[in-house]
Design an enzyme around this catalytic site. Sequence first.
Site, mmCIF file in Angstrom:
data_model
loop_
_atom_site.group_PDB
_atom_site.id
_atom_site.type_symbol
_atom_site.label_atom_id
_atom_site.label_comp_id
_atom_site.label_asym_id
_atom_site.label_seq_id
_atom_site.Cartn_x
_atom_site.Cartn_y
_atom_site.Cartn_z
ATOM 1 N N LYS A 261 0.834 -1.211 0.000
ATOM 2 C CA LYS A 261 0.000 0.000 0.000
ATOM 3 C C LYS A 261 0.864 1.254 0.000
ATOM 4 O O LYS A 261 0.642 2.167 -0.797
ATOM 5 C CB LYS A 261 -0.916 -0.052 1.228
ATOM 6 C CG LYS A 261 -1.833 1.138 1.377
ATOM 7 C CD LYS A 261 -3.108 0.764 2.112
ATOM 8 C CE LYS A 261 -2.918 0.552 3.595
ATOM 9 N NZ LYS A 261 -2.780 1.804 4.365
ATOM 10 N N GLY B 250 -4.782 7.672 5.488
ATOM 11 C CA GLY B 250 -3.906 8.613 6.181
ATOM 12 C C GLY B 250 -2.685 8.955 5.347
ATOM 13 O O GLY B 250 -2.232 10.104 5.301
ATOM 14 N N GLN C 23 4.910 9.167 7.361
ATOM 15 C CA GLN C 23 3.978 10.052 6.659
ATOM 16 C C GLN C 23 4.412 11.504 6.817
ATOM 17 O O GLN C 23 4.414 12.269 5.852
ATOM 18 C CB GLN C 23 2.551 9.852 7.176
ATOM 19 C CG GLN C 23 2.006 8.470 6.809
ATOM 20 C CD GLN C 23 0.609 8.226 7.324
ATOM 21 O OE1 GLN C 23 0.057 9.020 8.084
ATOM 22 N NE2 GLN C 23 0.026 7.110 6.928
ATOM 23 N N ASP D 153 2.291 -1.090 11.994
ATOM 24 C CA ASP D 153 0.974 -1.533 11.515
ATOM 25 C C ASP D 153 0.685 -2.990 11.871
ATOM 26 O O ASP D 153 -0.426 -3.482 11.643
ATOM 27 C CB ASP D 153 0.878 -1.360 9.999
ATOM 28 C CG ASP D 153 0.817 0.111 9.606
ATOM 29 O OD1 ASP D 153 0.508 0.947 10.471
ATOM 30 O OD2 ASP D 153 1.079 0.417 8.430
ATOM 31 N N LYS E 2 -4.311 5.712 14.840
ATOM 32 C CA LYS E 2 -4.375 5.058 13.527
ATOM 33 C C LYS E 2 -5.833 5.057 13.059
ATOM 34 O O LYS E 2 -6.626 5.861 13.514
ATOM 35 C CB LYS E 2 -3.791 3.647 13.630
ATOM 36 C CG LYS E 2 -2.294 3.643 13.954
ATOM 37 C CD LYS E 2 -1.490 4.225 12.809
ATOM 38 C CE LYS E 2 -0.010 4.303 13.134
ATOM 39 N NZ LYS E 2 0.737 5.045 12.135
ATOM 40 N N ARG F 267 -6.051 1.654 18.155
ATOM 41 C CA ARG F 267 -5.782 0.213 18.030
ATOM 42 C C ARG F 267 -5.455 -0.446 19.364
ATOM 43 O O ARG F 267 -5.646 -1.660 19.504
ATOM 44 C CB ARG F 267 -4.664 -0.031 17.007
ATOM 45 C CG ARG F 267 -5.177 0.191 15.597
ATOM 46 C CD ARG F 267 -4.138 -0.083 14.531
ATOM 47 N NE ARG F 267 -4.788 -0.042 13.226
ATOM 48 C CZ ARG F 267 -4.155 0.113 12.076
ATOM 49 N NH1 ARG F 267 -2.838 0.232 12.054
ATOM 50 N NH2 ARG F 267 -4.830 0.136 10.938
ATOM 51 N N ARG G 14 -7.271 -3.472 9.898
ATOM 52 C CA ARG G 14 -6.288 -4.369 10.526
ATOM 53 C C ARG G 14 -6.833 -5.034 11.794
ATOM 54 O O ARG G 14 -6.429 -6.141 12.144
ATOM 55 C CB ARG G 14 -4.980 -3.633 10.801
ATOM 56 C CG ARG G 14 -4.350 -3.076 9.526
ATOM 57 C CD ARG G 14 -2.866 -2.832 9.631
ATOM 58 N NE ARG G 14 -2.432 -1.972 8.532
ATOM 59 C CZ ARG G 14 -2.182 -2.395 7.283
ATOM 60 N NH1 ARG G 14 -2.313 -3.663 6.969
ATOM 61 N NH2 ARG G 14 -1.805 -1.547 6.346
HETATM 62 C C1 S3P Z 1 2.685 4.847 6.353
HETATM 63 C C2 S3P Z 1 3.265 5.219 7.535
HETATM 64 C C3 S3P Z 1 2.776 4.807 8.859
HETATM 65 C C4 S3P Z 1 1.809 3.620 8.749
HETATM 66 C C5 S3P Z 1 0.814 3.803 7.647
HETATM 67 C C6 S3P Z 1 1.521 3.952 6.306
HETATM 68 C C7 S3P Z 1 3.260 5.346 5.086
HETATM 69 O O1 S3P Z 1 2.085 5.886 9.457
HETATM 70 O O2 S3P Z 1 1.137 3.430 9.983
HETATM 71 O O3 S3P Z 1 -0.074 2.714 7.587
HETATM 72 O O4 S3P Z 1 2.901 4.835 4.006
HETATM 73 O O5 S3P Z 1 4.080 6.261 5.145
HETATM 74 P P1 S3P Z 1 2.881 6.983 10.341
HETATM 75 O O6 S3P Z 1 3.896 7.572 9.484
HETATM 76 O O7 S3P Z 1 1.852 7.978 10.744
HETATM 77 O O8 S3P Z 1 3.432 6.223 11.510
#
Ligand code: S3P
Length: 439
Positions: free
Chosen positions: A24, A97, A171, A321, A348, A352, A394
């Site tokens: 993803k 997100g 992120q 995750d 999340k 969770r 999840r």
């Molecule tokens: C992700 C970063 C993670 C993860 C999310 C995907 C990404 O989040 O939990 O499912 O693709 O950069 P955070 O960066 O907020 O920890």
Amino acid sequence: MSKPRYKVSPVTRVGGELTVPGDKSISHRALMFGGIAEGDTEITGFLAGEDCLATLRVLQNLGVRIERPEEQHVLVHGVGPEGLKAPATSLDMGNAGTAIRLFMGLLAPQRFDSTLIGDESLMKRPMERVAGPLRSMGANIQTRDGKPPVEIRASGGMRAIDYALPVASAQVKSAILLAGLQSYGRTHIVEPAPSRDHTERMLGSFGVEVLRNGPTIAIEGGQTLRGTQVRVPGDFSSAAFFIVAGVLAAENGLLLRNVGVNPTRTGLIEMLRQMGADIRVYPQGGRDDDPNREPIADIEVRKSRLKGIKVPESLVPLSIDEFPVFFVAAACAEGETLVRGALELRVKESDRLAAMAQGLTTLGVENQLLADGLWIRGTDRFGGGTVDSLGDHRIAMSFAIASLKARAPIEILDVANVATSFPSFVDLARTAGLQITVG
Ligand code: S3P
């Protein structure tokens, strides 16, 4: 219309060979980077899940032409660094997100306004962690009580930032890198602990120089991405459900093919091995230390006797995750398992920690919810019952795996969002041997 639910009947064996769908995180990035690159990008192994399809539609609303000759084969006709167009409507990120936060970084430097929204769950999630640093770079960006809608006003130019991330978040890091790429000067980001580095690797394969020096990442503004080919590996976070299933119940082994094993993602393997799990990783291509490539492996797991552990906090961002399904493994281990330093799990797709604590309690697993973690006393077998996934993909899939140690059926409520990350979950779960019906 009533929300779909799973009913999972207890079985005690899984096995066989599975290929999980594409990653993803990597699929989102391949679309976005392809969109702002010069020239075309071809993506194979794309995850056709709701989250990535939301990113695809948003890019189309920004004027990027995208073809999908097959479900997992995507051609992105990049518009170049200045080529995105003002959208006619609000940009709907669905449940994703990653989409909303990376688009904040991508869109803040643009010369047009945009409004970013999402589904009920996304509208409750914190966005100031991205909006704050973008504002320091000169962005005109507003949130509502820290949450979406995110309103971005046309930018007259942004400047580089030196920013120490308060939490290890890929992120946030990626959003700042995308903004930094479109700003004057060199941006530096310091990570408190390593988080997934797909953005850094993939920008490299699009011809952008990203420098890493210990915990510091640097990017010079004004570099142009060049379209490329992206082969998306299987999603480790989807494989995780079957890794735990195999450890609980694969007497004759369970093989997962073509899984992304980027070391910033595979903390679950380390945690399960510390508990005594038999997990073998057979590298199939890419190299851990190749800065532009994603390592891939086949993973074989076997039923193992697990012992509870105290999870090292350094592993938390590397398995962020995977905690819902890790908690299921802990519930089946001998003795106690303790996870601390995992406050991020509360923000999340659902809280969770609370969702898993509640569901495990329903199944009769002794546990204690902590401010930043969870304590669990494992047991050989637990009960069945009705658990609420709170609309979190999840959580839903984790309780399906829990059926392997349940004495009675588990009913899981509100499972539609499994389609955001793993649309073929039920089919693959049945192939592995789980008895799961959707109603
Ligand atoms: C992700 C970063 C993670 C993860 C999310 C995907 C990404 O989040 O939990 O499912 O693709 O950069 P955070 O960066 O907020 O920890």
